[in-house]
Design a protein around this motif. Structure first.
Motif, mmCIF file in Angstrom:
data_model
loop_
_atom_site.group_PDB
_atom_site.id
_atom_site.type_symbol
_atom_site.label_atom_id
_atom_site.label_comp_id
_atom_site.label_asym_id
_atom_site.label_seq_id
_atom_site.Cartn_x
_atom_site.Cartn_y
_atom_site.Cartn_z
ATOM 1 N N ALA A 1 0.920 -1.132 0.074
ATOM 2 C CA ALA A 1 0.069 -0.029 0.001
ATOM 3 C C ALA A 1 0.799 1.328 -0.118
ATOM 4 C CB ALA A 1 -0.930 0.089 1.322
ATOM 5 N N ALA A 2 1.816 1.243 0.813
ATOM 6 C CA ALA A 2 2.727 2.322 0.944
ATOM 7 C C ALA A 2 3.537 2.728 -0.264
ATOM 8 C CB ALA A 2 3.980 2.161 2.115
ATOM 9 N N GLN A 3 3.890 1.459 -1.044
ATOM 10 C CA GLN A 3 4.619 1.671 -2.573
ATOM 11 C C GLN A 3 3.564 2.329 -3.392
ATOM 12 O OE1 GLN A 3 7.831 1.024 -2.883
ATOM 13 N NE2 GLN A 3 7.630 1.905 -4.891
ATOM 14 N N TYR A 4 2.208 1.699 -3.486
ATOM 15 C CA TYR A 4 1.382 2.350 -4.233
ATOM 16 C C TYR A 4 1.040 3.703 -4.136
ATOM 17 C CZ TYR A 4 -2.456 2.984 -7.322
ATOM 18 O OH TYR A 4 -3.413 3.281 -8.312
ATOM 19 N N TRP A 5 1.086 4.027 -2.999
ATOM 20 C CA TRP A 5 0.653 5.578 -2.456
ATOM 21 C C TRP A 5 1.619 6.373 -2.777
ATOM 22 C CZ3 TRP A 5 -3.587 7.576 -0.176
ATOM 23 C CH2 TRP A 5 -3.400 9.003 0.489
ATOM 24 N N LYS A 6 3.009 6.018 -2.679
ATOM 25 C CA LYS A 6 4.202 6.762 -2.909
ATOM 26 C C LYS A 6 4.240 6.999 -4.555
ATOM 27 C CE LYS A 6 9.230 6.867 -2.730
ATOM 28 N NZ LYS A 6 10.524 6.022 -2.357
ATOM 29 N N GLU A 7 4.029 5.759 -5.452
ATOM 30 C CA GLU A 7 4.202 6.270 -6.507
ATOM 31 C C GLU A 7 2.897 6.764 -7.474
ATOM 32 O OE1 GLU A 7 4.529 1.675 -8.055
ATOM 33 O OE2 GLU A 7 6.849 1.841 -7.063
ATOM 34 N N ASN A 8 1.928 6.570 -6.799
ATOM 35 C CA ASN A 8 0.626 7.294 -7.478
ATOM 36 C C ASN A 8 -0.037 8.594 -6.850
ATOM 37 O OD1 ASN A 8 -0.008 5.514 -9.621
ATOM 38 N ND2 ASN A 8 0.508 4.023 -7.998
ATOM 39 N N LEU A 9 0.349 8.982 -5.624
ATOM 40 C CA LEU A 9 -0.315 9.985 -4.935
ATOM 41 C C LEU A 9 0.793 10.988 -4.448
ATOM 42 C CD1 LEU A 9 -3.199 8.008 -3.383
ATOM 43 C CD2 LEU A 9 -3.374 9.978 -4.864
ATOM 44 N N SER A 10 1.595 10.384 -3.436
ATOM 45 C CA SER A 10 2.509 11.326 -2.671
ATOM 46 C C SER A 10 3.570 10.610 -2.320
ATOM 47 C CB SER A 10 1.915 12.166 -1.727
ATOM 48 O OG SER A 10 2.746 12.811 -1.153
ATOM 49 N N SER A 11 4.815 11.247 -2.574
ATOM 50 C CA SER A 11 6.232 10.461 -2.101
ATOM 51 C C SER A 11 6.306 11.078 -0.673
ATOM 52 C CB SER A 11 7.548 10.738 -2.879
ATOM 53 O OG SER A 11 7.352 12.119 -2.935
ATOM 54 N N TRP B 1 -11.900 12.186 -5.836
ATOM 55 C CA TRP B 1 -11.494 12.351 -4.626
ATOM 56 C C TRP B 1 -12.834 12.692 -3.714
ATOM 57 C CZ3 TRP B 1 -7.433 16.497 -3.422
ATOM 58 C CH2 TRP B 1 -6.777 16.532 -1.824
ATOM 59 N N PHE B 2 -13.147 11.558 -2.994
ATOM 60 C CA PHE B 2 -14.262 12.029 -1.890
ATOM 61 C C PHE B 2 -13.839 12.433 -0.503
ATOM 62 C CE2 PHE B 2 -15.047 7.968 -4.653
ATOM 63 C CZ PHE B 2 -16.350 8.133 -4.910
ATOM 64 N N LYS B 3 -14.617 13.876 -0.715
ATOM 65 C CA LYS B 3 -14.218 14.759 0.248
ATOM 66 C C LYS B 3 -15.212 14.313 1.668
ATOM 67 C CE LYS B 3 -11.440 17.805 -0.538
ATOM 68 N NZ LYS B 3 -10.234 17.568 -0.256
ATOM 69 N N THR B 4 -14.579 14.832 2.784
ATOM 70 C CA THR B 4 -15.460 14.599 3.824
ATOM 71 C C THR B 4 -16.724 15.879 4.012
ATOM 72 O OG1 THR B 4 -14.031 16.231 5.287
ATOM 73 C CG2 THR B 4 -13.723 13.767 5.466
ATOM 74 N N ASN B 5 -16.906 16.658 3.131
ATOM 75 C CA ASN B 5 -17.799 17.579 3.233
ATOM 76 C C ASN B 5 -18.973 17.062 2.229
ATOM 77 O OD1 ASN B 5 -16.977 17.908 0.336
ATOM 78 N ND2 ASN B 5 -16.510 19.901 0.485
ATOM 79 N N GLY B 6 -18.887 15.620 1.896
ATOM 80 C CA GLY B 6 -19.885 15.084 0.945
ATOM 81 C C GLY B 6 -19.842 15.422 -0.366
ATOM 82 N N LYS B 7 -18.516 16.023 -0.967
ATOM 83 C CA LYS B 7 -18.584 16.192 -2.170
ATOM 84 C C LYS B 7 -17.457 15.422 -2.750
ATOM 85 C CE LYS B 7 -20.927 20.239 -2.436
ATOM 86 N NZ LYS B 7 -22.061 20.231 -3.135
ATOM 87 N N VAL B 8 -17.482 14.918 -4.160
ATOM 88 C CA VAL B 8 -16.537 14.220 -4.827
ATOM 89 C C VAL B 8 -15.946 14.986 -5.994
ATOM 90 C CG1 VAL B 8 -18.119 13.012 -6.403
ATOM 91 C CG2 VAL B 8 -15.929 12.074 -5.951
ATOM 92 N N LYS B 9 -14.708 15.128 -5.946
ATOM 93 C CA LYS B 9 -13.931 15.782 -6.962
ATOM 94 C C LYS B 9 -13.599 14.926 -8.329
ATOM 95 C CE LYS B 9 -11.358 19.393 -4.495
ATOM 96 N NZ LYS B 9 -10.170 19.944 -4.477
ATOM 97 N N LEU B 10 -13.874 15.403 -9.391
ATOM 98 C CA LEU B 10 -13.727 14.540 -10.459
ATOM 99 C C LEU B 10 -12.503 15.198 -11.391
ATOM 100 C CD1 LEU B 10 -17.418 14.628 -11.788
ATOM 101 C CD2 LEU B 10 -16.448 13.171 -10.339
ATOM 102 N N GLY B 11 -11.637 14.203 -11.645
ATOM 103 C CA GLY B 11 -10.552 14.937 -12.394
ATOM 104 C C GLY B 11 -9.462 13.869 -12.840
ATOM 105 N N LEU B 12 -8.457 14.307 -13.350
ATOM 106 C CA LEU B 12 -7.371 13.423 -13.976
ATOM 107 C C LEU B 12 -5.981 13.395 -13.368
ATOM 108 C CD1 LEU B 12 -8.087 14.774 -17.658
ATOM 109 C CD2 LEU B 12 -9.048 12.603 -16.687
ATOM 110 N N HIS B 13 -5.435 12.319 -13.108
ATOM 111 C CA HIS B 13 -4.021 12.233 -12.390
ATOM 112 C C HIS B 13 -3.074 12.395 -13.418
ATOM 113 C CE1 HIS B 13 -2.995 8.152 -12.334
ATOM 114 N NE2 HIS B 13 -4.159 8.058 -12.633
ATOM 115 N N GLU B 14 -1.823 12.491 -13.058
ATOM 116 C CA GLU B 14 -0.722 12.669 -13.701
ATOM 117 C C GLU B 14 -0.189 11.535 -14.055
ATOM 118 O OE1 GLU B 14 1.893 15.062 -11.610
ATOM 119 O OE2 GLU B 14 1.010 16.900 -12.089
#
Length: 157
Positions: free
Chosen positions: A38-48, A144-157
């Motif tokens: 999980a940590a490896q996936y997170w690092k490679e795809n979301l944040s180092s 990206w599901f936010k705690t305020n009940g909204k979901v952001k729709l987007g594209l990742h790098e």
């Protein structure tokens, strides 16, 4: 080991809760990653650097305004009797049912499953709505599901 047995997963109850139990044929397709994987996936795809969505740095693609095109409500649908994901989400993510998806709660908590399983049981996954991000294998679209009940729709790098 790449995956934890579901019985060993700390949040297993979200899939076996009596109010919304996931059937056995779908449970076997819900695969929590072992911490190292999980940590490896997170690092490679979301944040180092950042361990969770609340602490993304300005260098992390989810923090960049240009990554997100729209934001829609998910909480209303979650609380309704309708099982379907919000229509805007389904329009944004037009994937085949067998696409592998990664539901990323935080650095050490990532679940791998199929898009079809996520679509059927998205309400279970969102029992914990602490900023999880959904990515698809070899796909650019992201949620990206936010705690305020909204979901952001987007594209990742």
């Amino acid at each position: 080991m790449s995956y934890l047995p579901l019985d060993d997963y700390q949040r297993k109850w979200i899939f076996t809760h009596q109010s919304m139990p996931v059937p056995e044929e779908d449970l076997v397709q819900i695969k929590p990653m072992a911490q190292l994987r999980a940590a490896q996936y997170w690092k490679e795809n979301l944040s180092s650097q950042s361990p969770d969505a609340e602490r993304f740095s300005s260098q992390d693609w989810p923090s960049k305004a240009g990554s997100w095109s729209n934001e829609v409500d998910w909480m209303t649908e979650w609380e309704s009797d309708d099982e379907a994901l919000p229509q805007a989400v389904l329009e944004h993510i037009d994937w085949q049912d067998d696409v592998t998806v990664y539901f990323c709660y935080e650095k050490y908590n990532v679940i791998e499953t199929k898009w079809s399983v996520f679509k059927r049981h998205w309400k279970n996954f969102l029992f914990y709505d602490d900023g999880p991000i959904l990515l698809g294998r070899r796909r650019k679209e992201a949620l990206w599901f936010k705690t305020n009940g909204k979901v952001k729709l987007g594209l990742h790098e």
